[in-house]
Design an enzyme around this catalytic site. Structure first.
Site, PDB file in Angstrom:
ATOM      1  N   ASP A   1       6.359  -7.295   9.604  1.00  0.00           N
ATOM      2  CA  ASP A   1       7.460  -7.580  10.528  1.00  0.00           C
ATOM      3  C   ASP A   1       7.220  -8.852  11.339  1.00  0.00           C
ATOM      4  O   ASP A   1       7.846  -9.052  12.374  1.00  0.00           O
ATOM      5  CB  ASP A   1       7.684  -6.401  11.480  1.00  0.00           C
ATOM      6  CG  ASP A   1       6.408  -5.993  12.213  1.00  0.00           C
ATOM      7  OD1 ASP A   1       5.403  -6.721  12.102  1.00  0.00           O
ATOM      8  OD2 ASP A   1       6.416  -4.958  12.886  1.00  0.00           O
TER       9      ASP A   1
ATOM     10  N   ASP B   1      -9.389  -7.528  12.060  1.00  0.00           N
ATOM     11  CA  ASP B   1      -9.148  -8.921  12.427  1.00  0.00           C
ATOM     12  C   ASP B   1     -10.266  -9.471  13.302  1.00  0.00           C
ATOM     13  O   ASP B   1     -10.930 -10.449  12.951  1.00  0.00           O
ATOM     14  CB  ASP B   1      -7.779  -9.066  13.107  1.00  0.00           C
ATOM     15  CG  ASP B   1      -7.495  -7.939  14.093  1.00  0.00           C
ATOM     16  OD1 ASP B   1      -8.429  -7.221  14.479  1.00  0.00           O
ATOM     17  OD2 ASP B   1      -6.321  -7.786  14.478  1.00  0.00           O
TER      18      ASP B   1
ATOM     19  N   ASP C   1       0.814  -1.207   0.000  1.00  0.00           N
ATOM     20  CA  ASP C   1       0.000   0.000   0.000  1.00  0.00           C
ATOM     21  C   ASP C   1       0.850   1.260   0.000  1.00  0.00           C
ATOM     22  O   ASP C   1       0.311   2.374  -0.029  1.00  0.00           O
ATOM     23  CB  ASP C   1      -0.928   0.007   1.229  1.00  0.00           C
ATOM     24  CG  ASP C   1      -2.380  -0.191   0.837  1.00  0.00           C
ATOM     25  OD1 ASP C   1      -2.648  -0.473  -0.347  1.00  0.00           O
ATOM     26  OD2 ASP C   1      -3.261  -0.073   1.715  1.00  0.00           O
TER      27      ASP C   1
ATOM     28  N   ASP D   1       1.850  -9.972   9.166  1.00  0.00           N
ATOM     29  CA  ASP D   1       2.287  -8.583   9.167  1.00  0.00           C
ATOM     30  C   ASP D   1       3.689  -8.492   8.592  1.00  0.00           C
ATOM     31  O   ASP D   1       4.458  -9.455   8.624  1.00  0.00           O
ATOM     32  CB  ASP D   1       2.260  -8.018  10.587  1.00  0.00           C
ATOM     33  CG  ASP D   1       0.858  -7.606  11.014  1.00  0.00           C
ATOM     34  OD1 ASP D   1      -0.041  -7.559  10.145  1.00  0.00           O
ATOM     35  OD2 ASP D   1       0.653  -7.332  12.208  1.00  0.00           O
TER      36      ASP D   1
END
Length: 801
Positions: A226, A321, A158, A224
């Site tokens: 990371d 989520d 994004d 994610d």
């Protein structure tokens, strides 16, 4: 139900203060006996039932006997507010006991042949993360133990969308175009697929839904940027979908390589379980028993057909989520939770980033509560409604936490009677309730949460999250998704920019303690109630003092977090090879261990470059050699530790590094289990008191420091170890110690002060053809090792590694 009704009738019977004290002490004594001598699955429920009876007796007394008279509307109003805060805490306590009384431990999933496995799409959504972070996550995802023809890894970027590339700001547009170009090249090198979109709409949920429009796999994995998966991530999880055709979610815990601000600034990362471990190790397992474990945004697998039925990832709130899981549970789908750390992620480094992350979670949960009330949601079972209500109403904690922090000041400064009770009643009811509550929490969560640490986390967040709660209640659809900053460098000791409210609160509470002491000692007519309220305020002062230590940000010793591992490798320097044990690794460097017998005592060192080939885990293919530079060594009694830095890595090097660092998930489990030691109430209380008394002085020192930017390479008295030193610590001073192998238990002696993990510039090695200096220990060691290999006396030479 009949027994419960009879018990409640019995509890409602009035008894004298002395009888109440005797009953509470008797319950406490029986609980201690059960805990120490008869602990087990059956006695667990008896223990919690006895504690619950004392809590109910206290609440009955609080509601009926302790409120001020309505004739004094000010005191009555504040007294009612305090009571509502306590009722909220008791509600959360009982709901958590219902959910967590018997957590579910799932067995391993069935194995299946490669032909029977579903196709998997791995989504790695990104917004502004550094390319090095993304390269590690993508490389590790590509190396997961799964048929390559059934695994597709997607980078959902994004940060390089058409909207950003056409930004009105030329510099921002240029940066977005460069990011898109660089990440496209990275994905091509790593065998991943790059995907962006026209506009950044609906934040992370919109990015994931854009991925669904192009992906075709039966299972979607969300990671994610990371959150790096270990090699066994899919083999440990995907099999559950074959057992249950209605299973939409398999969630795994979020485990972290770096400390959060509270762990780093209070120096607890190596010895205290992380804050999130109580949720992932107990609460999610408890929710799983009732089909209530929910999607946590990453480290999860979701069934594609279920997502399609719900219209993709939900994006009405900023916590896509939990909202997605909420929708699918209400449609009759089931979820599963696997309590194994199968990813390693990064936490916010600074207090401001930490509070920003928690504000988003808090606002998102309140959005779901207000816009999609679980109590009114059709399709959910009653226990599922309770489960979701517990997860959402938990985030109301800032309000009662602040009430408890500042309520004593109303009596100390203004003599308001917000809690009407004698000292004897306070001991018989309140003191025993507090002790019983501590015992119950320590019994259920003792391995995962130290005493009073929850209060500290809640207070640190509460000063800022209260504003977030008000804003979302005022306008439930207003909050927007903000990306949490990660990878921030902390190169000096300093006060957090968020510290001012904490200093103000500490000053106010300290003034309250002084006023309470003066009034109790010198003011006529003041009763012992002032002593009780003063002690309550002093405990709040200790909490505020520990929070000042959280605001005093310690410099970060490691530029990139490391993980203790147990791997073998082949180190090649100057054309010569030797076997080494690899004991710790980060994205920038690793530590290797060699026998000290190979190195003559008193020899020196010089910098050399070479390669490191890692012996792959079972079933994995060799991933190639890592380029390394030997920067230093440290000598112990029997072993020598050497530090190898990786330098600037190429995209293909990340495949080898991911295989080294994330090839064995047991490394993360061992690290977590080493911290999970039960902390009893006495020692936990002593530790908390020490923080409350000592940390304000460190915060004050940071505030008054003329120059709070010490050099990175300097080891000052303020420096604290991130990793414990080995039991037989090397004696040299060349190797940055945070990369050394940590022992299985903390050393008896105080930990050593360690220098920062900062790579120092070194001269290039001399040519092998040049004469070797007499103190060239590396060359002597290599010659000796290769002579052993050639003569066949080496246990494992270059040809067999």
């Amino acid at each position: 139900m009949g027994t419960t009704a009879a018990g409640l009738v019995l509890l409602s019977q009035p008894v004298g203060t002395q009888n109440q004290l005797a009953m509470s002490l008797a319950a406490m004594a029986v609980m201690i006996v059960l805990w120490l001598f008869l602990d087990g699955p059956r006695t667990r429920f008896v223990f919690l039932a006895l504690g619950s009876l004392v809590v109910l007796r206290y609440i009955l007394w609080r509601v009926t006997d302790t409120l001020p008279s309505p004739g004094d509307p000010v005191s009555f109003g504040f007294g009612l507010l305090l009571l509502l805060g306590e009722l909220y805490c008791v509600f959360i306590l009982f709901v958590s006991l219902i959910i967590n009384a018997d957590p579910l431990q799932r067995r391993a999933p069935p194995t299946a042949g490669a032909a029977e496995l579903p196709t998997v799409d791995v989504f790695v959504p990104s917004y502004n993360e550094d390319a090095a972070i993304l390269a590690m996550t993508l490389a590790a995802a590509r190396q997961m133990n799964y048929p390559p023809d059934k695994l597709t890894v997607w980078l959902l970027d994004d940060g390089g969308s058409d909207q950003k590339c056409a930004d009105a700001n030329p510099e921002k547009a240029k940066a977005a175009r460069e990011r898109r170009r660089d990440l496209q090249a990275l994905c091509q090198e790593l065998g991943c697929r790059y995907l962006t979109r026209a506009r950044n709409e609906h934040a992370k949920a919109g990015n994931l839904n854009n991925g669904l429009a192009f992906a075709t796999g039966e299972i979607v994995v969300v990671l994610d940027a990371d959150h790096v998966p270990f090699r066994s991530f899919l083999s440990e999880t995907v099999g559950y979908f074959a057992e249950d055709p209605k299973l939409f979610l398999v969630q795994t815990p979020h485990a972290f390589l770096n400390p959060d601000p509270i762990e780093r600034n209070l120096r607890t990362f190596e010895r205290m379980p992380s804050e999130n471990e109580m949720f992932y190790a107990v609460t999610q397992r408890g929710l799983d028993k009732w089909n209530g474990s929910f999607f946590c945004g990453s480290a999860a697998l979701l069934r594609r057909t279920a997502l399609d039925e719900a219209g993709g990832f939900s994006g009405i709130t900023i916590t896509e989520d939990c909202e997605t899981a909420f929708e699918l549970h209400s449609r009759g789908w089931t979820s599963a939770y696997v309590d194994k750390p199968l990813i390693a992620g990064l936490q916010p480094e600074t207090l401001t980033a930490f509070i920003g992350q928690r504000s988003r979670w808090c606002q998102g949960m309140f959005q779901i509560l207000l816009l999609k009330n679980p109590a009114l949601q059709k399709g959910l079972k009653p226990i599922q409604k309770i489960a979701y209500l517990s997860s959402m109403t938990f985030w109301f904690f800032p309000v009662p936490r602040l009430i408890f922090m500042f309520a004593p000041l109303l009596h100390i400064f203004f003599d308001l009677k917000i809690f009407v009770a004698s000292v004897d009643e306070s001991i018989a009811y309140t003191a025993t309730y507090i002790l019983i509550n501590l015992m119950m929490q320590n019994y259920v969560y003792g391995k995962f949460r130290w005493p009073f640490v929850s209060e500290l986390y809640e207070y640190v967040q509460g000063l800022y999250l209260s504003k977030a709660i008000v804003s979302v209640i005022w306008s439930p659809r207003k909050p927007t998704f903000n990306v949490t900053d990660k990878g921030i460098s902390l190169d000096h000791n300093h006060l957090s920019s968020a510290s001012l409210p904490f200093f103000a609160a500490y000053g106010l509470l300290a003034t309250g303690c002084a006023v309470a002491a003066w009034r109790y000692l010198f003011e006529p007519g003041v009763t012992n109630l002032m002593l009780v309220v003063g002690l309550w305020n002093f405990f709040n002062l200790l909490t505020a003092g520990a929070a000042l230590g959280v605001c005093a940000e310690r410099r970060q010793l490691e530029r990139t977090p490391s993980l203790p591992i147990n791997r073998r490798g082949l180190l090649t320097l100057g054309g010569r090879a030797m076997d080494v044990a690899i004991t710790r690794v980060s994205a920038e460097a690793c530590t290797v261990r060699l026998p000290a017998a190979l190195i003559p005592a008193g020899t020196g060192q010089r910098t050399l470059t070479g390669t490191l080939n890692v012996v792959p885990v079972a079933g994995a293919r060799p991933a190639g050699a890592l380029p390394i530079t030997l920067e230093g060594f440290d000598r112990g009694r029997e072993e020598v530790f050497g530090r190898l830095s990786f330098g600037r890595l190429r995209p293909q090097d990340y495949m080898a590094l991911a295989g080294l660092m994330y090839g064995d998930a047991e490394a993360m489990r061992r690290f977590q289990m080493r911290r999970r030691r039960h902390k009893d109430i006495l020692t936990g209380t002593a530790q908390f008191i020490w923080w409350g008394l000592s940390e304000p002085f460190r915060a004050l020192r940071y505030a008054l420091a003329a120059d709070a930017r010490p050099a990175l390479a300097a080891a000052t008295a303020e420096t604290s170890p991130i990793y414990d030193a080995p039991e037989q610590a090397p004696t040299g001073a060349h190797l940055p110690e945070p990369l050394l192998q940590a022992p299985p238990s903390p050393p008896a002696a105080p930990p050593r002060k360690e220098p920062a993990l900062e790579a120092q510039a070194s001269p290039l090695p001399s040519s092998p053809s040049q004469p070797r200096p007499p103190n060239d220990w590396v060359g002597m060691m290599l010659d000796y090792e290769n002579e052993r290999a050639l003569s066949g006396r080496a246990g494992r030479g270059a040809g067999t590694a």
